[in-house]
Write an enzyme that holds these catalytic residues in place. Sequence first.
Site, PDB file in Angstrom:
ATOM      1  N   ASP A  35       0.847  -1.161   0.166  1.00 46.94           N
ATOM      2  CA  ASP A  35       0.174  -0.036   0.051  1.00 46.94           C
ATOM      3  C   ASP A  35       0.879   1.236  -0.021  1.00 46.94           C
ATOM      4  O   ASP A  35       0.764   1.927  -0.631  1.00 46.94           O
ATOM      5  CB  ASP A  35      -0.768   0.019   1.413  1.00 46.94           C
ATOM      6  CG  ASP A  35      -1.606  -1.197   1.267  1.00 46.94           C
ATOM      7  OD1 ASP A  35      -1.511  -2.211   2.093  1.00 46.94           O
ATOM      8  OD2 ASP A  35      -2.708  -1.512   0.262  1.00 46.94           O
ATOM      9  N   GLY A 285       3.204  -9.698  -4.266  1.00 46.03           N
ATOM     10  CA  GLY A 285       2.244  -8.136  -4.173  1.00 46.03           C
ATOM     11  C   GLY A 285       1.817  -7.753  -5.385  1.00 46.03           C
ATOM     12  O   GLY A 285       1.368  -8.426  -6.425  1.00 46.03           O
ATOM     13  N   GLU A 286       2.065  -6.321  -5.278  1.00 48.67           N
ATOM     14  CA  GLU A 286       1.687  -5.590  -6.489  1.00 48.67           C
ATOM     15  C   GLU A 286       2.887  -4.573  -7.034  1.00 48.67           C
ATOM     16  O   GLU A 286       2.929  -4.742  -8.134  1.00 48.67           O
ATOM     17  CB  GLU A 286       0.604  -4.616  -6.081  1.00 48.67           C
ATOM     18  CG  GLU A 286      -0.116  -3.828  -7.349  1.00 48.67           C
ATOM     19  CD  GLU A 286      -1.394  -3.149  -6.895  1.00 48.67           C
ATOM     20  OE1 GLU A 286      -2.366  -3.774  -6.490  1.00 48.67           O
ATOM     21  OE2 GLU A 286      -1.835  -1.982  -7.441  1.00 48.67           O
TER      22      GLU A 286
HETATM   23  O1  TRH Z   1       4.848  -6.015   0.526  1.00 50.41           O
HETATM   24  P1  TRH Z   1       3.835  -6.514  -0.391  1.00 50.41           P
HETATM   25  O2  TRH Z   1       3.460  -8.011  -0.483  1.00 50.41           O
HETATM   26  O3  TRH Z   1       2.608  -5.694  -0.453  1.00 50.41           O
HETATM   27  C1  TRH Z   1       1.242  -6.038  -0.624  1.00 50.41           C
HETATM   28  C2  TRH Z   1       0.830  -6.031  -1.912  1.00 50.41           C
HETATM   29  O4  TRH Z   1       1.024  -4.486  -2.408  1.00 50.41           O
HETATM   30  C3  TRH Z   1      -0.943  -6.567  -1.820  1.00 50.41           C
HETATM   31  O5  TRH Z   1      -1.175  -5.895  -3.263  1.00 50.41           O
HETATM   32  C4  TRH Z   1      -1.440  -5.691  -0.976  1.00 50.41           C
HETATM   33  O6  TRH Z   1      -2.947  -6.031  -0.988  1.00 50.41           O
HETATM   34  C5  TRH Z   1      -0.906  -5.989   0.539  1.00 50.41           C
HETATM   35  O7  TRH Z   1       0.428  -5.364   0.277  1.00 50.41           O
HETATM   36  C6  TRH Z   1      -1.727  -5.057   1.538  1.00 50.41           C
HETATM   37  O8  TRH Z   1       4.381  -6.396  -1.949  1.00 50.41           O
HETATM   38  P2  TRH Z   1       4.688  -5.194  -3.014  1.00 50.41           P
HETATM   39  O9  TRH Z   1       3.423  -4.771  -3.557  1.00 50.41           O
HETATM   40  O10 TRH Z   1       5.473  -5.463  -3.841  1.00 50.41           O
HETATM   41  O11 TRH Z   1       5.277  -3.830  -1.829  1.00 50.41           O
HETATM   42  C7  TRH Z   1       6.446  -3.907  -1.451  1.00 50.41           C
HETATM   43  C8  TRH Z   1       7.072  -2.754  -1.546  1.00 50.41           C
HETATM   44  O12 TRH Z   1       8.116  -2.370  -0.828  1.00 50.41           O
HETATM   45  C9  TRH Z   1       7.603  -2.158  -2.919  1.00 50.41           C
HETATM   46  O13 TRH Z   1       7.132  -0.839  -3.334  1.00 50.41           O
HETATM   47  C10 TRH Z   1       8.918  -2.312  -2.758  1.00 50.41           C
HETATM   48  C11 TRH Z   1       9.295  -2.114  -1.406  1.00 50.41           C
HETATM   49  N1  TRH Z   1      10.587  -2.562  -0.961  1.00 50.41           N
HETATM   50  C12 TRH Z   1      11.574  -1.654  -0.549  1.00 50.41           C
HETATM   51  O14 TRH Z   1      11.547  -0.425  -1.035  1.00 50.41           O
HETATM   52  N2  TRH Z   1      12.657  -2.305  -0.046  1.00 50.41           N
HETATM   53  C13 TRH Z   1      12.836  -3.418   0.192  1.00 50.41           C
HETATM   54  O15 TRH Z   1      13.840  -3.810   0.691  1.00 50.41           O
HETATM   55  C14 TRH Z   1      11.586  -4.154   0.113  1.00 50.41           C
HETATM   56  C15 TRH Z   1      11.668  -5.738   0.756  1.00 50.41           C
HETATM   57  C16 TRH Z   1      10.439  -3.822  -0.535  1.00 50.41           C
END
Ligand code: TRH
Length: 383
Positions: A35, A285-286
């Site tokens: 999010d 995730g997204e």
């Molecule tokens: O963390 P997520 O599983 O988030 C999920 C999904 O968005 C899903 O759609 C939603 O319903 C749920 O949350 C509530 O995966 P996602 O979407 O890839 O988000 C991770 C974010 O964290 C992404 O912007 C990348 C960032 N990130 C970093 O910037 N640095 C890091 O070291 C890591 C591990 C992630």
Amino acid sequence: MATNRRPRTIVGMPTPHTDRLRWDLFCRVIDNHGDLGVCWRLARQLADVGDAVRLWVDDGRALGWMAPAGHPGVTVVDWRDAEAVRRAVADAPPPDVLVEAFGCDPAPELVELFARHRGTARRHAWINLEYLSAEPYVERLHRLPSPVFRGPGEGLTKWFFYPGFTPATGGLLREPGLGTRHEAFDRRAWLAGQGIAWQGERLVSLFCYEPPALAPLLRQWMDGAEPTRLLVTAGRAATAVAQALEKLASPPEGRGALAISYLPYLPQPDFDALLGSCDLNLVRGEDSFVRAHWAGASFVWQIYPQDDDAHHVKLNAWLDWLDAPASLRAFHHAWNGFSDAPPVLPGTAALADWQQAAQAGRARLLAQDDLATQLRRFVNQKS
Ligand code: TRH
């Protein structure tokens, strides 16, 4: 819990033209980081075109590592800090655009402020930014109006805006110049900067929940002929690897052909660089899922699990859009626990098919306008 960051007002550089917009972007952190990750990326991209963005979050702690230096033009406001809300309402001009990300409800006093300026604001749009899906319903619902019948926004219209993979959707988050930066990226330098002693092995990034098939996959890499270095992201992926390794009786000589590097939580640009460094990205995730499309390497998506297995339909819709090779489809079903069959990492030829599918999908997406561009255009049309 208040964020460890006080609201800051950094006004971005005014753009030469007059359509600089003021955004109030609302983000409720459900769980994980997506999010906030999506909203932060959108806020950055809007600010980079000269707009002023207030990102309202209920739990902004992850910004401490995701965006340690903030971003010019973006103000983060802890919406549970009553004084911060009062000050933001009193001090700053009303927003032109209200965006509720993933259907979270904006603070009523901000809706009231927004509504109060309906007649005078140059631009005036209320957007519900939805979750990403490749399912057909997205094209039907994208840009539909939803009249508001009660509360401080009574009489206003909320607009549904759906990200997506086709020209009939709102597109995907993609910053300008992505392609050229991708070409110029020096992965060896970036890896060295992260303290990763890359010896030229195949590089695989792991950003996952708790995939049931992780242990057998690690075993494949250990026993495989090709040296592989697994770059494990912080949080749930690192915990999942530790638990999987416990299940595996490692070969006496250690981990065979598999080397493992554990990463700290990275600022979002470095996370993007991680995906750009690897030969295979295991994302979830997204937001990371979208970024894997831009990285152009083979990638596998662990979808966010939903009740009633709705995520099965969602995953298959994307595999259909991608026109995924059968081996990639089978691997996704194993990786996401849709089938009991262990994931079988294919040989070089099939992995080349995976990469070809990824790059063909990327080319199709690069031909479409990005989400922030489409969103700004929509706001100007609807206001
Ligand atoms: O963390 P997520 O599983 O988030 C999920 C999904 O968005 C899903 O759609 C939603 O319903 C749920 O949350 C509530 O995966 P996602 O979407 O890839 O988000 C991770 C974010 O964290 C992404 O912007 C990348 C960032 N990130 C970093 O910037 N640095 C890091 O070291 C890591 C591990 C992630």
